[in-house]
Design a protein around this motif. Structure first.
Motif, mmCIF file in Angstrom:
data_model
loop_
_atom_site.group_PDB
_atom_site.id
_atom_site.type_symbol
_atom_site.label_atom_id
_atom_site.label_comp_id
_atom_site.label_asym_id
_atom_site.label_seq_id
_atom_site.Cartn_x
_atom_site.Cartn_y
_atom_site.Cartn_z
ATOM 1 N N SER A 20 0.845 -1.185 0.000
ATOM 2 C CA SER A 20 0.000 0.000 0.000
ATOM 3 C C SER A 20 0.881 1.235 0.000
ATOM 4 O O SER A 20 1.995 1.217 0.532
ATOM 5 C CB SER A 20 -0.908 0.027 1.230
ATOM 6 O OG SER A 20 -1.754 -1.098 1.284
ATOM 7 N N CYS A 21 0.370 2.291 -0.573
ATOM 8 C CA CYS A 21 1.074 3.566 -0.559
ATOM 9 C C CYS A 21 0.032 4.661 -0.373
ATOM 10 O O CYS A 21 -0.906 4.756 -1.177
ATOM 11 C CB CYS A 21 1.856 3.774 -1.839
ATOM 12 S SG CYS A 21 2.749 5.341 -1.905
ATOM 13 N N VAL A 22 0.208 5.435 0.661
ATOM 14 C CA VAL A 22 -0.739 6.485 0.980
ATOM 15 C C VAL A 22 -0.066 7.833 0.787
ATOM 16 O O VAL A 22 1.108 8.006 1.114
ATOM 17 C CB VAL A 22 -1.232 6.343 2.428
ATOM 18 C CG1 VAL A 22 -2.230 7.444 2.756
ATOM 19 C CG2 VAL A 22 -1.868 4.991 2.641
ATOM 20 N N THR A 23 -0.802 8.772 0.243
ATOM 21 C CA THR A 23 -0.261 10.101 0.031
ATOM 22 C C THR A 23 -0.999 11.123 0.872
ATOM 23 O O THR A 23 -2.107 10.872 1.342
ATOM 24 C CB THR A 23 -0.370 10.514 -1.444
ATOM 25 O OG1 THR A 23 -1.720 10.895 -1.724
ATOM 26 C CG2 THR A 23 0.023 9.389 -2.357
ATOM 27 N N PHE A 28 -4.881 13.969 -5.087
ATOM 28 C CA PHE A 28 -4.378 12.636 -5.397
ATOM 29 C C PHE A 28 -4.922 12.121 -6.712
ATOM 30 O O PHE A 28 -4.206 11.497 -7.492
ATOM 31 C CB PHE A 28 -4.767 11.688 -4.259
ATOM 32 C CG PHE A 28 -4.274 10.294 -4.431
ATOM 33 C CD1 PHE A 28 -5.119 9.290 -4.877
ATOM 34 C CD2 PHE A 28 -2.969 9.968 -4.139
ATOM 35 C CE1 PHE A 28 -4.673 7.995 -5.036
ATOM 36 C CE2 PHE A 28 -2.508 8.676 -4.289
ATOM 37 C CZ PHE A 28 -3.363 7.688 -4.740
ATOM 38 N N SER A 29 -6.174 12.372 -7.008
ATOM 39 C CA SER A 29 -6.797 11.845 -8.218
ATOM 40 C C SER A 29 -6.190 12.434 -9.484
ATOM 41 O O SER A 29 -6.403 11.908 -10.574
ATOM 42 C CB SER A 29 -8.305 12.099 -8.191
ATOM 43 O OG SER A 29 -8.570 13.483 -8.140
ATOM 44 N N ASP A 73 -8.877 6.487 -4.915
ATOM 45 C CA ASP A 73 -8.693 7.921 -4.756
ATOM 46 C C ASP A 73 -9.378 8.456 -3.498
ATOM 47 O O ASP A 73 -8.940 9.454 -2.926
ATOM 48 C CB ASP A 73 -9.215 8.653 -5.991
ATOM 49 C CG ASP A 73 -8.345 8.399 -7.222
ATOM 50 O OD1 ASP A 73 -8.806 8.681 -8.335
ATOM 51 O OD2 ASP A 73 -7.201 7.921 -7.043
ATOM 52 N N ALA A 74 -10.417 7.813 -3.072
ATOM 53 C CA ALA A 74 -11.102 8.251 -1.857
ATOM 54 C C ALA A 74 -10.218 8.081 -0.620
ATOM 55 O O ALA A 74 -10.357 8.800 0.368
ATOM 56 C CB ALA A 74 -12.406 7.484 -1.675
ATOM 57 N N LYS A 75 -9.307 7.127 -0.700
ATOM 58 C CA LYS A 75 -8.390 6.862 0.416
ATOM 59 C C LYS A 75 -6.987 7.390 0.146
ATOM 60 O O LYS A 75 -6.081 7.156 0.949
ATOM 61 C CB LYS A 75 -8.329 5.354 0.695
ATOM 62 C CG LYS A 75 -9.650 4.770 1.161
ATOM 63 C CD LYS A 75 -9.510 3.283 1.458
ATOM 64 C CE LYS A 75 -10.823 2.707 1.966
ATOM 65 N NZ LYS A 75 -10.712 1.245 2.257
#
Length: 121
Positions: A20-23, A28-29, A73-75
């Protein structure tokens, strides 16, 4: 954009991992997302990329249907599902963003800390 990869670990050959990779970016989208990896003594290389809206994906040849890139994209997250792992998949895996599609190797930026994947034989 700050990126944080996670989900790595030690797995036996033939096993699976989901990275996983979170920004932190609010847009983000708007980004093309990619996964790269760097094995000891080797240069960092391309693994997979996914475009805006997740309508197109490109993979490195060595993936051969074993890996799947996806995004939520929501996360603010991008994922790399890795199946049938091989010892040669051992590397530090990184995520990155690009504003171009299709992206070239130099179009990615905002490299965050990677996550170690180790595949034992």
């Amino acid at each position: 954009v700050q990126l944080q990869a996670s989900g790595g670990g030690l797995v036996q050959a033939g096993g699976s991992l989901r990275l996983s990779c979170v920004t932190s970016g609010r847009t983000f989208s708007n980004y093309v997302l990619g996964w790269f990896r760097q094995a000891p003594g080797k240069e960092r290389g391309f693994v997979a990329t996914i475009n805006w809206g997740a309508t197109m994906r490109y993979y490195a040849n060595f993936v051969k249907g074993r890996f799947t890139i996806s995004r939520d994209d929501a996360k603010n997250a991008v994922y790399l599902q890795m199946n049938n792992l091989k010892p040669e998949d051992t590397a530090v895996y990184y995520c990155a963003v690009s504003l171009k599609w299709p992206p070239g190797g130099t179009d990615f930026s905002s490299w965050g800390q990677g996550t170690q994947v180790t595949v034992s034989s």
